[in-house]
Scaffold this motif. Sequence first.
Motif, PDB file in Angstrom:
ATOM      1  N   PRO A 284       1.044  -1.328  -0.232  1.00  0.00           N
ATOM      2  CA  PRO A 284      -0.082  -0.023   0.145  1.00  0.00           C
ATOM      3  C   PRO A 284       0.917   1.313  -0.303  1.00  0.00           C
ATOM      4  CG  PRO A 284       0.344  -0.982   1.614  1.00  0.00           C
ATOM      5  CD  PRO A 284       1.058  -2.250   0.622  1.00  0.00           C
ATOM      6  N   SER A 285       2.354   1.151   0.001  1.00  0.00           N
ATOM      7  CA  SER A 285       2.982   2.406  -0.167  1.00  0.00           C
ATOM      8  C   SER A 285       4.102   1.794  -1.141  1.00  0.00           C
ATOM      9  CB  SER A 285       3.939   1.765   1.486  1.00  0.00           C
ATOM     10  OG  SER A 285       4.552   3.625   1.617  1.00  0.00           O
ATOM     11  N   SER A 286       5.166   3.297  -1.063  1.00  0.00           N
ATOM     12  CA  SER A 286       5.862   3.371  -1.991  1.00  0.00           C
ATOM     13  C   SER A 286       7.569   3.315  -1.096  1.00  0.00           C
ATOM     14  CB  SER A 286       5.821   4.497  -3.460  1.00  0.00           C
ATOM     15  OG  SER A 286       6.596   5.492  -2.456  1.00  0.00           O
ATOM     16  N   VAL A 287       8.679   2.899  -1.358  1.00  0.00           N
ATOM     17  CA  VAL A 287      10.382   2.849  -0.794  1.00  0.00           C
ATOM     18  C   VAL A 287      10.319   3.190  -2.152  1.00  0.00           C
ATOM     19  CG1 VAL A 287       9.078   0.962   0.562  1.00  0.00           C
ATOM     20  CG2 VAL A 287      10.466   0.296  -1.688  1.00  0.00           C
ATOM     21  N   HIS A 288      11.878   3.727  -0.937  1.00  0.00           N
ATOM     22  CA  HIS A 288      12.646   3.856  -1.872  1.00  0.00           C
ATOM     23  C   HIS A 288      14.400   3.945  -0.890  1.00  0.00           C
ATOM     24  CE1 HIS A 288      13.547   7.318   1.459  1.00  0.00           C
ATOM     25  NE2 HIS A 288      12.404   7.135   0.984  1.00  0.00           N
ATOM     26  N   LEU A 289      15.461   3.568  -1.602  1.00  0.00           N
ATOM     27  CA  LEU A 289      16.900   3.163  -0.686  1.00  0.00           C
ATOM     28  C   LEU A 289      16.577   4.457   1.070  1.00  0.00           C
ATOM     29  CD1 LEU A 289      19.665   2.290  -3.015  1.00  0.00           C
ATOM     30  CD2 LEU A 289      18.311   0.758  -1.138  1.00  0.00           C
ATOM     31  N   LEU A 290      17.304   4.248   2.104  1.00  0.00           N
ATOM     32  CA  LEU A 290      17.475   4.625   2.944  1.00  0.00           C
ATOM     33  C   LEU A 290      18.426   5.418   3.286  1.00  0.00           C
ATOM     34  CD1 LEU A 290      14.845   2.923   6.277  1.00  0.00           C
ATOM     35  CD2 LEU A 290      14.867   5.160   4.525  1.00  0.00           C
ATOM     36  N   LEU A 291      19.366   4.228   3.192  1.00  0.00           N
ATOM     37  CA  LEU A 291      21.025   4.598   3.729  1.00  0.00           C
ATOM     38  C   LEU A 291      21.528   5.379   4.577  1.00  0.00           C
ATOM     39  CD1 LEU A 291      22.199   6.407  -0.514  1.00  0.00           C
ATOM     40  CD2 LEU A 291      21.890   4.210   0.194  1.00  0.00           C
ATOM     41  N   ASN A 292      21.099   5.105   5.474  1.00  0.00           N
ATOM     42  CA  ASN A 292      21.441   5.751   7.076  1.00  0.00           C
ATOM     43  C   ASN A 292      21.894   4.533   7.931  1.00  0.00           C
ATOM     44  OD1 ASN A 292      18.848   3.732   7.457  1.00  0.00           O
ATOM     45  ND2 ASN A 292      18.136   4.927   9.591  1.00  0.00           N
ATOM     46  N   GLY A 293      21.802   2.825   7.646  1.00  0.00           N
ATOM     47  CA  GLY A 293      22.865   1.741   8.198  1.00  0.00           C
ATOM     48  C   GLY A 293      24.355   2.324   7.908  1.00  0.00           C
ATOM     49  N   LEU A 294      24.046   2.519   5.923  1.00  0.00           N
ATOM     50  CA  LEU A 294      25.872   2.508   5.491  1.00  0.00           C
ATOM     51  C   LEU A 294      26.154   3.769   6.012  1.00  0.00           C
ATOM     52  CD1 LEU A 294      27.056   1.573   3.281  1.00  0.00           C
ATOM     53  CD2 LEU A 294      26.213   2.511   2.093  1.00  0.00           C
ATOM     54  N   MET A 295      25.665   5.012   6.389  1.00  0.00           N
ATOM     55  CA  MET A 295      25.995   6.067   6.575  1.00  0.00           C
ATOM     56  C   MET A 295      26.801   5.633   8.029  1.00  0.00           C
ATOM     57  SD  MET A 295      23.388   9.114   5.168  1.00  0.00           S
ATOM     58  CE  MET A 295      24.144  10.829   5.466  1.00  0.00           C
TER      59      MET A 295
END
Lengths: 206, 220
Positions: free
Chosen positions: A59-70
């Motif tokens: 029901p939603s849409s997603v994108h990469l977060l990258l906060n773990g990598l940062m």
Amino acid sequence: MAHIPDGVVTAPVLVTGAAVSAGLLGMALRRLDFDRLPQAAVLSAAFFVASLITIPLGPSSVHLLLNGLMGLLLGWTALPALFVALVLQAAFFGFGGVLVLGVNTMNMALPALACAALLRPMLPRLAPGALFWIGAAAGALGVLMTAALVALSLGLSGEPFLPAARVVAIIYAPLALVEAFIAGTVVTFLHRVDPELLLQDEASRV
Amino acid sequence: MSERLTKQSRLRRRPASAVLLVALLLAGGPTLAHKLRVFAFADGARIEGSAYFAGGGKAAGTRIVVKDAAGRTVAELTPAADGSFSYMAKAPVDHLIVAESGDGHRAEWKVSAGELASGFAADNEGSHLQIATPADPGTPAPGTGTVTSSRPAPHDAGVDPALEAAVERAVARQIRPLREELIAAQDAYRLQDILGGVGYIFGVAGLALWWRARRFGSRR
């Protein structure tokens, strides 16, 4: 998603988020590692742009977060990088509200710090083959912790907690896998081209 | 000291991260985005609308809540697979359409009473006239002549209210694609926005480095 718009969370959650984010940012700025700033700027820009690439999911849409990598690559310096990118996303694209900036920053920053504290010390000690898995762990942990924090923010704001948590879990579980793969690949790539990037500096240790 | 210097020099050559960023920029393209949007227009008394993620596809799994002018919930809808929904308005009042995806996305759209007026013209002529021409039909015309100059007051001209409602509906139907295009144009994130944001990020980093150089002086 990680960008909660205005009018969804309640005042106590807003105040808590703002206070936690302000405190963490203050600490991060005191320990700021200026040698890492160019790298932080690049990752911040990548984080800023990554939110534009979205995939419809459930029901939603997603994108990469990258906060773990940062968190893994930057330590404390990840906080100002995340904050600046979130401010600009709100200003340029209307992702996330202005009042909930504190909550959104907290939801992204705490997982980054967790990755920095748990996984970052392992980086210099590991064989190159294991680096992929450290990166993957950071990617997955960043996404899953952010999911938990978003569900918690919504749950504390009166959104029926279990349905919200269920939706969030459905959405984030596949994203965690994708992000784990990408973060692992990035870490391996960085190790091959520039191993110094993965060195641990005393100043930014969490 | 020498160890510090080698670290400095190594940290300086860092094309890898830049390559990564460029790759992400190219993979992204300028138009995809991530925000729940909802819009709805009146066709007579029927409110038809659509919920979608700006640039990211239709939002079929969202919950649509219709609220009246007083904020009371009058209907809860589930959109079709393509994100569209429709609702028969019960009264010509302001309607607020709220879309929620359950994971923190939320969007609103307002359908004004004036838009719905033509749908209620036939069975409620009095309120229709009030909305269609702001002036009271009983008062003399001089003040209102300038406002409605392009269209004589129906009271004076004797235009059939049903005909006028049909015209209003036809015009609304004609301009609907224009309004949808306008919304789509607002949703499209332009390359200059993205580059501007990236520029701000590097600007802030540059300011921080400059401030530090001023404060601590050059290392050399």
